[in-house]
Design a protein around this motif. Structure first.
Motif, PDB file in Angstrom:
ATOM      1  N   LEU A   1       0.588   3.920  -2.946  1.00  0.00           N
ATOM      2  CA  LEU A   1       0.245   5.310  -2.631  1.00  0.00           C
ATOM      3  C   LEU A   1       1.426   6.255  -2.799  1.00  0.00           C
ATOM      4  O   LEU A   1       1.277   7.466  -2.663  1.00  0.00           O
ATOM      5  CB  LEU A   1      -0.277   5.414  -1.188  1.00  0.00           C
TER       6      LEU A   1
ATOM      7  N   ALA B   1       3.756   6.633  -0.777  1.00  0.00           N
ATOM      8  CA  ALA B   1       3.850   7.284   0.526  1.00  0.00           C
ATOM      9  C   ALA B   1       5.029   6.684   1.290  1.00  0.00           C
ATOM     10  O   ALA B   1       5.261   5.479   1.222  1.00  0.00           O
ATOM     11  CB  ALA B   1       2.564   7.074   1.315  1.00  0.00           C
TER      12      ALA B   1
ATOM     13  N   ARG C   1      -0.827   7.164   6.159  1.00  0.00           N
ATOM     14  CA  ARG C   1      -1.780   6.686   5.143  1.00  0.00           C
ATOM     15  C   ARG C   1      -1.701   5.187   4.879  1.00  0.00           C
ATOM     16  O   ARG C   1      -2.748   4.531   4.830  1.00  0.00           O
ATOM     17  CB  ARG C   1      -1.626   7.479   3.853  1.00  0.00           C
ATOM     18  N   PRO C   2      -0.509   4.588   4.700  1.00  0.00           N
ATOM     19  CA  PRO C   2      -0.484   3.131   4.483  1.00  0.00           C
ATOM     20  C   PRO C   2      -1.037   2.345   5.673  1.00  0.00           C
ATOM     21  O   PRO C   2      -1.743   1.353   5.484  1.00  0.00           O
ATOM     22  CB  PRO C   2       0.997   2.828   4.259  1.00  0.00           C
TER      23      PRO C   2
ATOM     24  N   ALA D   1      -4.829   2.667   5.646  1.00  0.00           N
ATOM     25  CA  ALA D   1      -5.392   1.831   4.578  1.00  0.00           C
ATOM     26  C   ALA D   1      -5.383   0.362   5.006  1.00  0.00           C
ATOM     27  O   ALA D   1      -6.361  -0.369   4.784  1.00  0.00           O
ATOM     28  CB  ALA D   1      -4.606   2.023   3.285  1.00  0.00           C
TER      29      ALA D   1
ATOM     30  N   VAL E   1       0.842  -1.204   0.000  1.00  0.00           N
ATOM     31  CA  VAL E   1       0.000   0.000   0.000  1.00  0.00           C
ATOM     32  C   VAL E   1       0.873   1.249   0.000  1.00  0.00           C
ATOM     33  O   VAL E   1       0.592   2.217  -0.714  1.00  0.00           O
ATOM     34  CB  VAL E   1      -0.986  -0.007   1.188  1.00  0.00           C
TER      35      VAL E   1
END
Length: 122
Positions: A41, A43, A49-50, A53, A37
């Motif tokens: 992303l 990122a 954020r990961p 998610a 992820v």
């Protein structure tokens, strides 16, 4: 209902085919998904954020489990689901914390490599 049953059967197949417990699979798949992820992303591992998610993915997985399985004790089933969530996000959370507050533990800057800054002719 049929898709949920297929998902559940696929998880059971993986557990038995690999000979790895479901708890270990939560740890391994959770960490792998965290990295995937983050990559998708674009990122850094220090970004929340990961991890968020991954948490959403895991909560959906646990919702499927609650929908498909019926345990005699709802409290035991909810406790097992909570344990699964913890197992899934613990290692990614540790990596996130290290990447945010101790970035030198997960990356190595150019000037810290052995031999960096030394004359190549020495």
């Amino acid at each position: 209902m049929m898709d949920a049953l297929r998902w559940y059967q696929a998880k059971l197949f993986v557990e038995h085919a690999l000979g790895v417990s479901m708890d270990a699979l939560h740890i391994l798949v959770g960490f792998s998904l965290f990295l995937l992820v983050a990559r998708l992303l674009r990122a850094p591992l220090a970004s929340p954020r990961p991890l968020l998610a991954l948490l959403v993915i895991e909560l959906i997985n646990e919702a499927y489990d609650l929908y498909v399985e019926r345990w005699p004790s709802l409290g035991s089933q909810l406790g097992e689901g909570f344990k699964d969530v913890l197992l899934t996000i613990t290692l990614p959370t540790l990596i996130l914390v290290m990447a945010r507050w101790r970035p030198s533990w997960v990356t190595q800057s150019t000037n810290q490599r052995p031999g960096a800054g030394q004359d190549a002719n020495q």
